[in-house]
Scaffold this motif. Structure first.
Motif, short mmCIF file in Angstrom:
data_model
loop_
_atom_site.label_atom_id
_atom_site.label_comp_id
_atom_site.label_asym_id
_atom_site.label_seq_id
_atom_site.Cartn_x
_atom_site.Cartn_y
_atom_site.Cartn_z
N ALA A 140 16.96 49.43 126.20
CA ALA A 140 17.19 48.42 125.16
C ALA A 140 18.10 47.30 125.67
O ALA A 140 17.89 46.12 125.35
CB ALA A 140 17.79 49.06 123.92
N MET A 141 19.10 47.67 126.48
CA MET A 141 19.98 46.65 127.04
C MET A 141 19.26 45.81 128.08
O MET A 141 19.39 44.57 128.11
CB MET A 141 21.22 47.31 127.65
CG MET A 141 22.22 46.32 128.23
SD MET A 141 22.95 45.22 126.99
CE MET A 141 24.19 46.34 126.32
N THR A 172 17.26 54.22 117.03
CA THR A 172 16.26 54.34 118.08
C THR A 172 15.17 53.28 117.91
O THR A 172 15.13 52.56 116.92
CB THR A 172 15.60 55.73 118.05
OG1 THR A 172 15.00 55.93 116.76
CG2 THR A 172 16.62 56.83 118.31
N GLU A 220 25.68 53.30 119.74
CA GLU A 220 24.27 53.47 119.40
C GLU A 220 23.42 53.69 120.65
O GLU A 220 22.47 54.49 120.64
CB GLU A 220 23.77 52.26 118.63
CG GLU A 220 24.34 52.11 117.23
CD GLU A 220 25.68 51.40 117.20
OE1 GLU A 220 26.17 51.11 116.09
OE2 GLU A 220 26.27 51.15 118.29
N LEU A 221 23.74 52.98 121.72
CA LEU A 221 22.99 53.14 122.97
C LEU A 221 23.22 54.50 123.60
O LEU A 221 22.35 55.02 124.31
CB LEU A 221 23.37 52.03 123.95
CG LEU A 221 22.88 50.63 123.58
CD1 LEU A 221 23.56 49.58 124.44
CD2 LEU A 221 21.37 50.52 123.70
N LEU A 267 25.18 52.02 130.70
CA LEU A 267 25.05 51.12 129.56
C LEU A 267 24.07 49.99 129.87
O LEU A 267 23.15 49.70 129.08
CB LEU A 267 26.41 50.53 129.19
CG LEU A 267 26.39 49.43 128.12
CD1 LEU A 267 26.07 50.03 126.75
CD2 LEU A 267 27.73 48.69 128.07
N LEU A 284 16.86 49.86 117.41
CA LEU A 284 17.86 49.78 118.47
C LEU A 284 17.64 48.54 119.33
O LEU A 284 18.60 47.86 119.73
CB LEU A 284 17.82 51.04 119.33
CG LEU A 284 18.82 51.10 120.48
CD1 LEU A 284 20.25 51.03 119.95
CD2 LEU A 284 18.61 52.36 121.31
N SER A 326 27.60 50.06 122.03
CA SER A 326 27.76 51.13 123.01
C SER A 326 27.48 52.51 122.40
O SER A 326 26.82 53.35 123.02
CB SER A 326 29.17 51.09 123.60
OG SER A 326 29.44 49.83 124.16
N THR A 376 20.45 45.65 119.67
CA THR A 376 21.01 45.33 120.99
C THR A 376 20.79 43.87 121.34
O THR A 376 21.69 43.20 121.86
CB THR A 376 20.38 46.24 122.05
OG1 THR A 376 20.54 47.61 121.67
CG2 THR A 376 21.03 46.02 123.41
N HIS A 382 20.31 51.00 130.25
CA HIS A 382 19.57 51.49 129.10
C HIS A 382 18.40 50.54 128.83
O HIS A 382 18.55 49.31 128.90
CB HIS A 382 20.49 51.54 127.88
CG HIS A 382 19.89 52.26 126.70
ND1 HIS A 382 18.87 51.73 125.94
CD2 HIS A 382 20.16 53.49 126.17
CE1 HIS A 382 18.55 52.57 124.97
NE2 HIS A 382 19.31 53.66 125.10
#
Length: 396
Positions: A207-208, A354, A347-348, A202, A358, A345, A362, A205
């Motif tokens: 994006a995170m 996307t 969506e990731l 997580l 995304l 979570s 996020t 990722h």
């Protein structure tokens, strides 16, 4: 009677029968919905052409037994799933409408008229209700304050022991105080969210990683995992507070502003057990942020309006309760319910959202998680007698 498939043809046929027209005169438009509720199988706007008598429009909701929920695999097999299937109040919305709750609402709130309900089989019930003209878009802070005031009045009228509570569905009177919130926390938070927050994938990722880098909030993961241990003590403390029957899901998606009228329209009652006074303020605060209508940066400005408004509503109904207790009921419930589950979570982990969408989602959910943690942590620590947190205010 066994379970039968229920589809739009069945919905249209009943709509036509109610209107006294042929099925060809009925148009159903599916309503886009975030399908999180195990009980909601479908939503439609129904239009009837050439109806001999009004109304020509209805809002249609199909309820289903949770055994038919497509995401049932999220509930572990064995006792947890057995408990869920036997206790989840899947017909609660109908039961609330039939309970006379509309007569308990303070002036300024109303329920949409329930026009008809149909039992298709043992596992499906469909509701035909008044189709209200909901205003879309963000709420002003003053509008949120008005909703908070009315929610305070409603909570006061339904405090533990109030005579009006005898009209509630039987399940409300059977559940121990705090049961609905405890069930969510012990499952979704302490099992689901705990595993997600501990999952390196997580946080790795892209994006995170980008969101954490943009905010500079490199402590967020550690702070969340450290505070997670306080969820159960918070629940215990909430159970010791004055209790009321709340709306249970008082977000702006369920407390509607409608064009052409002053009353707020109340739908989708949730969390049928007694809950700590102040509970509804948590969803009123962060519901607009979950929906992407309001940025997380507004959290303190909104809090500064809705909390005193709710206290005023309690007082105007003559319900005497300390402001500190209400504050903890509000923020303790928000902490237990929402702080650990706001990160996207699902969506990731999937491809449903996307790219830039995304990344933006996020980033805003990281900001929202930090904003909720900063708002709730000092109150939680002080109430439970812990030392003040080393970090209260995170990056903006």
């Amino acid at each position: 009677m066994g379970t039968l498939p229920v589809d739009e043809h069945d919905i249209a046929a009943v709509t036509a029968r109610l209107a006294g027209v042929g099925a060809e005169s009925v148009t159903l438009a599916a309503v886009d919905y975030a399908w999180g509720s195990p009980a909601t199988a479908g939503l439609w706007r129904a239009e009837v052409a050439h109806a001999p008598t009004p109304p020509a429009r209805s809002f249609v909701k199909l309820l289903r037994h949770p055994r038919l929920w497509p995401r049932l695999e999220l509930i572990p097999e064995g006792p947890p799933r057995d408990f869920f299937l036997t206790t989840f109040p899947w017909r609660f919305e109908l039961d609330m409408a039939l309970s006379g709750i509309a007569g308990v609402l303070p002036d300024g709130m109303r329920m949409p008229q329930l026009r008809h309900h149909e039992h298709f089989d043992d596992d499906h019930i469909c509701l035909w209700s008044e189709l209200v003209d909901e205003r879309t878009g963000p709420w002003s802070t003053d509008e949120l304050g008005r909703a908070a005031y009315l929610l305070g009045r409603l909570a006061a009228r339904r405090h533990e022991g109030a005579e009006v509570n005898e009209q509630l569905p039987e399940i409300c009177r059977q559940l121990p105080r705090g049961a609905a919130l405890r069930y969510l926390v012990e499952g979704r938070v302490l099992v689901g969210a705990s595993a997600e927050l501990a999952d390196d994938d997580l946080w790795a990722h892209p994006a995170m990683m980008q969101a954490v880098a943009t905010t500079g909030d490199h402590d967020l993961r550690g702070d969340l995992l450290a505070m997670l241990d306080l969820a159960l003590p918070v629940l215990a403390e909430l159970d010791r507070l004055p209790q009321t029957f709340a709306h249970g899901d008082a977000s702006v998606q369920n407390i509607l502003i409608c064009d052409g009228e002053d009353d707020l329209v109340v739908i989708d009652w949730g969390f049928g057990s007694l809950l700590a006074v102040g509970f509804d303020l948590g969803q009123l605060l962060v519901g607009p942020m979950h929906a992407g209508l309001t940025p997380a940066s507004e959290i303190r400005a909104i809090d500064a309006v809705i909390f005193p408004a709710y206290l005023e509503g309690l007082a105007d109904e003559g319900y005497a309760v300390g402001a500190d207790d209400v504050r903890f009921g509000y923020l303790g419930s928000l902490f237990a319910r929402s702080v650990f589950t706001a990160l996207p979570s699902d969506e990731l982990a999937s491809s449903t959202v996307t790219g830039d969408e995304l990344a933006l989602l996020t980033l805003e959910r990281v900001r929202l998680t930090r904003a909720m943690l900063d708002l709730t942590a000092p109150v939680i620590k002080a109430r439970l007698g812990f030392p003040a947190p080393t970090r209260v205010e995170g990056p903006r």
